[in-house]
Scaffold this active site. Structure first.
Site, PDB file in Angstrom:
ATOM      1  N   CYS A 124      46.816  26.285  26.106  1.00 14.97           N
ATOM      2  CA  CYS A 124      46.606  27.384  25.615  1.00 14.97           C
ATOM      3  C   CYS A 124      46.608  28.404  26.494  1.00 14.97           C
ATOM      4  CB  CYS A 124      45.501  27.430  24.371  1.00 14.97           C
ATOM      5  SG  CYS A 124      43.932  27.032  25.125  1.00 14.97           S
TER       6      CYS A 124
ATOM      7  N   CYS B 220      43.475  28.613  28.717  1.00 18.85           N
ATOM      8  CA  CYS B 220      43.426  27.801  29.497  1.00 18.85           C
ATOM      9  C   CYS B 220      44.119  28.454  31.014  1.00 18.85           C
ATOM     10  CB  CYS B 220      43.946  26.329  29.220  1.00 18.85           C
ATOM     11  SG  CYS B 220      43.227  26.067  27.925  1.00 18.85           S
TER      12      CYS B 220
END
Lengths: 77, 330
Positions: free
Chosen positions: A11, A14
């Site tokens: 995502c 991250c």
């Protein structure tokens, strides 16, 4: 050289986490190897439930958010 | 208390833009400005206050609490925590595996994960202010029931057979392991820590949700201004049994989060769409999204994914029909 793993499903948080760690490391002149771990089984084996999480030399040092620059500096010091 | 937003919209639309309230455009724009400004203010205030209160609740604590619970209360607790625990949908898979490897039955874990997108505190407070407490209560009861009954059903059919093998093994290990020792001792947060958590939560949630509000209210405004009064009632009203499965079918490929779909619910109901059909449409928009299902493939086999999908379709259709039948009594 420190081995740093960023755990997460890929995502945007991250990716930001990995970027910010690389940036802080470059700023203070520490050599690091940052890799993104997206495999759910590997994430589970670290016992992490909230991503993004940061693993340094096989120890989970952070989970659930993008870490602050200060925190990153303290891990790398 | 909310009149201030009406005045704001009056000033901006009828005053500054000098549109007439008699025109469709003026009417629709007024509705849009009033609702968007109201929802934005409510969101910022409410997310902040709620985050302040629940700063110390996280998925790790919920797992420790749910591990080793009796199944009966487990479903109820799983669903309840699903409603109030914040977590990013990109964490669904790690949460699923974390629960599973603690030996928590698949049904309880799924009660948590199914309820989570359907109900959250922001959605509940928005519903309260836009549609009143009766509808809000109804929404919460229905959302939790879908999670609880869905979880019970999955355990009844022994859904754990159809997990990916590493997840199934983790579950077996967890169940043999007995009760977990809590991973972290509960700790007291200072007000400064709570404030900083609440501030970042507010920025984070608002950043994700603001565009859904615009889309939701925009659709609402379009319905409000351009669909003739009574059209929805005449064509999609209670008489047409097929309108519920059609609404679910339409809602599944659409994806929104609960906060964005509420302004749409408001205008659908005010335009005469029956409550059951509205609930069916909105819940299927929120709970089932294809990207989420693709992610779940990492831990579940196709059979379980298809079962889960069918379960949700059936559940939302039933919800729609039941509430359309009950409407005269509510």
């Amino acid at each position: 050289m420190k081995q740093i793993k960023v755990l997460g499903s890929g995502c945007s948080k991250c990716i930001k986490t990995a970027d910010i760690i690389a940036k802080v490391a470059a700023d203070i002149g520490v050599e690091v190897n940052v890799i993104k771990e997206t495999d759910p089984e590997a994430i589970m084996n670290h016992g992490v439930m909230s991503t993004p999480a940061v693993v340094i030399d096989d120890t989970v040092v952070h989970s659930g958010s993008i870490p602050s620059q200060d925190a990153i500096r303290s891990w790398l010091a | 208390m909310f009149e201030i937003f009406t005045y704001l919209a009056d000033w901006l639309v009828y005053g500054l833009l000098s549109l007439s309230p008699e025109t469709k455009l003026g009417d629709a724009l007024h509705f849009f400005v009033e609702d968007v400004s109201k929802i934005y203010v409510l969101l910022v205030v409410m997310i902040y206050l709620i985050a302040l209160a629940r700063a110390s609740l996280d998925v790790e604590r919920v797992r420790d609490f749910l591990a080793g619970r009796h199944r009966g209360v487990g479903y109820l607790l799983g669903s309840g925590f699903g409603a109030i625990t914040p977590f990013c949908s990109c964490s669904s898979i790690p949460v699923f595996l974390g629960f599973t490897s603690a030996g928590i039955p698949v049904g309880i874990t799924m009660a948590f994960l199914l309820t989570s997108p359907l109900i959250n505190e922001v959605a509940v407070l928005l519903l309260l202010s836009l549609l009143g407490w009766k509808f809000t209560l109804l929404y919460v009861v229905v959302g939790m029931s879908v999670g609880i009954l869905g979880g019970i059903f999955l355990d009844q059919i022994r859904a754990e057979r159809w997990l990916q093998s590493f997840a199934r093994k983790a579950l077996e290990r967890g169940q043999q392991g007995g009760p977990l020792t809590p991973s972290s001792a509960p700790r007291q947060l200072s007000f400064a820590e709570r404030h900083s958590f609440a501030r970042s939560e507010t920025a984070d949630i608002f950043g994700r949700v603001w565009k859904w509000v615009i889309i939701g209210v925009g659709l609402g405004a379009a319905l409000h201004g351009f669909v003739p009064d009574g059209w929805i009632e005449a064509h999609l009203g209670n008489g047409q049994w097929w309108s519920v499965p059609a609404a679910v079918g339409l809602g599944i490929p659409l994806y929104s989060n609960a906060t964005g779909v509420i302004p749409v619910m408001e205008s659908l109901i005010q335009n005469g769409l029956p409550i059951g059909t509205t609930l069916a449409f909105c819940m299927s928009t929120v709970a089932a999204s294809f990207p989420e299902f693709i992610l779940l493939k990492q831990v579940m086999q196709w059979r379980l994914l298809v079962t889960l999908f069918a379960l949700l379709l059936t559940a939302f259709t039933l919800v729609g029909w039941i509430f359309n039948l009950l409407t005269p009594f509510i």
